[in-house]
Design a protein around this motif. Structure first.
Motif: not given
Length: 341
Positions: A258-263, A285-287
């Motif tokens: 899975g992919r977690l993207v955070t802003c 984990l994606i910023g």
């Protein structure tokens, strides 16, 4: 013309300032019509220590308006055009800008309303390349939500997390501006949407936007409910912007690969990560920060076609800006608070 200036922490004044001069050859003059409030405005209002800027500072990071004057070298914009304004004064010449990736420009330290004077004023001159034309018929309030509210979300979900039809996404804080946008954009793309909210009233509104499952995080642990909804598999994508309060549960909620993207991180800047889960389940984990200007054009096209729509909580006058910031900070809002000029 009138403007709203930050004079000190939580101290905002509305005053008269001079109109801008005629635009430079590569600029346009914009009559600002609508400014959408965001947590970046709250951070500025709080006086966040990491911001290097001088006061007084004109607030406003997300806006749209009407072109009223055009520089001699500008060929793609005309008087009367409705435009959304990119939220940072990028250079336009570096490799990232030339490739359309303005959110990677070194000039991102010049964010409107945070590092430099923002959009909460009646008129402003901006480089024409930072004014993105809205499709015909789209109203200025909707266009005002293209740069951050919808543009940031599209960049997160599709450019970075690569969300696809048939996948499942967990959207945190579905009652927030970007949360309400994420529900709609993900649903329009064919995803199954799970969202978290903080009250029964917000749960009903989130469901009306298309969320398939709504979790009241004040009544139950969202990660446990997510595992039940997905048959213990977890979600393909987590849309994060809350931070420490939800971070560990978000990691647990992810499916293998899975992919977690955070802003964002509205509850703090430091969180604990279970490294065993990270590598054993091969998570990503994606910023994500800001958006491309192409995202702004794309989301305005979707608005124009009726695929998504801004969710307006309240429309305020310039004089009531501090009340709007206080409500936003208290999370006493569903959707967006908009200041009209």
């Amino acid at each position: 013309m009138r403007t709203a200036e930050l004079r000190g922490q939580r101290y905002v004044v509305v005053r008269e300032i001079d109109n801008p001069p005629p635009p430079a050859p590569d600029e346009v003059t914009i009559r600002i019509r609508a400014v959408a409030l965001n947590h970046i405005d709250v951070w500025s209002w709080r006086g966040m220590a990491f911001a290097k800027r001088e006061l007084p500072l004109i607030l406003g990071a997300e806006a749209a308006g009407e072109v009223i004057a055009v520089g001699d070298e500008v060929e793609h914009l005309f008087r009367g055009d409705v435009v959304a304004l990119y939220g940072a004064k990028t250079c336009g010449t570096c490799a990232a800008c030339r490739e359309g990736r303005d959110n990677f420009c070194d000039g991102q330290s010049a964010m409107y309303g945070f590092h430099i004077d923002g959009f909460l004023r009646e008129r402003i001159n901006v480089p024409a390349r930072l004014a993105v034309k809205a499709p015909k018929g789209l109203d200025v309030v909707a266009a005002a939500m293209a740069p951050i509210t919808f543009g940031t979300v599209e960049h997160m979900l599709f450019d970075n997390a690569r969300l696809e039809a048939g996948e499942t996404v967990l959207v945190h804080a579905g009652g927030s501006g970007i949360g309400s946008a994420a529900i709609q954009l993900a649903k329009a793309a064919g995803a199954t949407v799970i969202t978290t909210v903080g009250s029964p009233e917000k749960a009903k509104k989130a469901a009306s936007l298309g969320a398939d499952h709504v979790i009241n995080y004040r009544e139950e642990r969202f990660e446990g409910r997510v595992r039940k909804i997905t048959g213990r598999r977890g979600v393909d994508v987590v849309f994060e912007h809350v931070g420490p309060a939800t971070w560990e549960g978000s990691i647990v909620s992810l499916a293998r690969g899975g992919r977690l993207v955070t802003c964002g991180s509205t509850t703090g800047v430091s969180a604990s990560t279970n490294l065993y889960l990270l590598f054993q389940r091969q998570l990503r984990l994606i910023g994500s920060f800001g958006c491309r200007m192409s995202n702004m054009s794309s989301v305005m096209e979707k608005m124009g076609k009726g695929l998504v729509a801004p969710v307006i909580d309240t429309t305020l006058r310039l004089e009531d800006l501090d009340k709007g910031l206080a409500r936003l900070e208290a999370r006493d809002v569903f959707g967006k608070i908009v200041v009209t000029l």
